[in-house]
Each structure stands twice: as structure tokens, then as C-alpha cells.
Design a protein around this motif. Sequence first.
Motif, PDB file in Angstrom:
ATOM      1  N   HIS A 114       0.707  -1.336   0.119  1.00 58.51           N
ATOM      2  CA  HIS A 114      -0.132   0.106   0.031  1.00 58.51           C
ATOM      3  C   HIS A 114       0.904   1.231   0.036  1.00 58.51           C
ATOM      4  CE1 HIS A 114      -3.455  -2.587   0.784  1.00 58.51           C
ATOM      5  NE2 HIS A 114      -2.605  -3.359   1.929  1.00 58.51           N
ATOM      6  N   PRO A 115       1.585   1.428  -1.021  1.00 62.20           N
ATOM      7  CA  PRO A 115       2.619   2.648  -1.093  1.00 62.20           C
ATOM      8  C   PRO A 115       1.710   4.002  -1.170  1.00 62.20           C
ATOM      9  CG  PRO A 115       2.234   1.754  -3.301  1.00 62.20           C
ATOM     10  CD  PRO A 115       1.619   0.704  -2.392  1.00 62.20           C
ATOM     11  N   ALA A 116       2.425   4.974  -0.793  1.00 61.36           N
ATOM     12  CA  ALA A 116       1.759   6.443  -0.952  1.00 61.36           C
ATOM     13  C   ALA A 116       1.436   6.712  -2.354  1.00 61.36           C
ATOM     14  CB  ALA A 116       2.556   7.339  -0.434  1.00 61.36           C
ATOM     15  N   ARG A 117       0.379   7.133  -2.733  1.00 62.26           N
ATOM     16  CA  ARG A 117       0.060   7.637  -4.177  1.00 62.26           C
ATOM     17  C   ARG A 117       1.027   8.826  -4.485  1.00 62.26           C
ATOM     18  NH1 ARG A 117      -5.147   5.886  -5.380  1.00 62.26           N
ATOM     19  NH2 ARG A 117      -5.273   3.703  -4.644  1.00 62.26           N
ATOM     20  N   PRO A 118       1.675   8.951  -5.777  1.00 66.13           N
ATOM     21  CA  PRO A 118       2.488   9.809  -6.055  1.00 66.13           C
ATOM     22  C   PRO A 118       1.592  11.165  -6.160  1.00 66.13           C
ATOM     23  CG  PRO A 118       2.039   8.298  -7.967  1.00 66.13           C
ATOM     24  CD  PRO A 118       1.440   7.779  -6.796  1.00 66.13           C
TER      25      PRO A 118
END
Length: 232
Positions: free
Chosen positions: A64-68
Motif C-alpha cells: 500500500h505505497p503512497a500515491r504519487p
Amino acid sequence: MEKTIYDKELGTILLRTSPRATRYTLKISKGTITATMPLGGNEARMLAFIRENKEKLRAALDKHPARPLLTEETEMQTATFRLHIFCTDRDNFYMKLDDGVLHIACPNQTDFTDKRVQELLKGLLEKALRHEAHRLLPSRLFNLATQHGFTCTGIKIFNSKSHWGSCTPRRSINLSLSLMLLPWHLVDYVLLHELCHTIEMNHSDRFWSLMDKVTDGKSQALRRELKGYHML
């Protein structure tokens, strides 16, 4: 109480105290860890709890990476347009959809890390996606319904953040405007998925058999491919 700390491995961590909390908890949203503790909780204990779960947190952040951020460097191709964000000598933000390109002009010195700027840019992008969804999805849905012998009583476009689409017991279909972020073959997969629900309202073997029939046996492959995409 709220404060933000930074860990070189985990990134930004929000430490907060909640009167409703009864225990120490960790939650990840948009690439940020929120660590919550009860009133009177001990910060040192909270930090130790984070260290104890560091491996699990790293694995969760990978999923669940940060959205760019939306910036001048953003490259985005939707079903019908390419996004072009640029800065120019003006005092306000401006959007124009022209010949397959969504131009969003920003004032010089725009701070793209500002949360308000990001919300404004997302709002402009959402407006364009909604326009394209209303323009194209209803006819595409009804054409597929006619082609495969389904009956659909209506269609609504909305801004769901959790479902690409849904079907009511009355055979009315709701579609997320985020569908316009997908390539057309996956848009059609979602439309066919909801049309199949006009006959089978669950995900039984009969439903997936019907899906295979209308996708030439590719329903599971398309389903797996769709999981690689995110909503607005």
C-alpha cells in the motif's frame, strides 16, 4: 495529541492519542503509518510497539505505497486523454480538454506538495473523468448488453473509491468514473461483470461460467489484471 515523526525505513508516522482507543494500534493509509494510543498512553511504549512490528509494517507499505503527487512530471494516460500539467504566467488554475490531452495550467511557483493544491488538481482531474464517463460509458454498456442479450434498466455514474461498479436487484448499474483510468479492454470487463450480475446476483460458479462465456474464457486473467489498477 498528534505529532509526526519520520523513520528512514518506514517514512512518515503520525502519532496520535484518541479517547476512543482502548489499545495501541497501527494503521496504514496512502503510504503513511498512523499509530494510535489511548489517553494517558506512553509514547515510548508506542515507539517500541512500532519497532516490534517494523518488518510487518515494511511489508504492508510495499503493498500500500503512497500515491504519487500530481506534478508537472506526472505521466498519466487514461482511456481517452493524456494528462499534461504545466506551470505558466497566470494567477489561477485552468483546465482544457483538447484533442486527447487534458491540459491543466498552474500558476508559476505552485507548491505541488501543498495538500490544497493536490486536492484542487484531483478535483479538476475528477471533473474531466466524470465528463468522459458520462459521454462514453452509457452507450458502451448498452451496446454490450445488446450484443450479449442482457437487460439493463438504467445506469448511474458516481465517484466510488471502493467499487468499479455495482448492480442493483432491479438491474440498474452504477459505474465509478474511475473506470476511465483503465484501458478499454478492462473497462469492458467491468461492464460485462455488472451485466452478468443482472442474471446472477452473486459470484457463484454460474456467474463465473457466464463471465467466461462473454469474455472468451478470459475472465480470471482479466480479473487479475484489474487488480493492478487503482481508483482516483
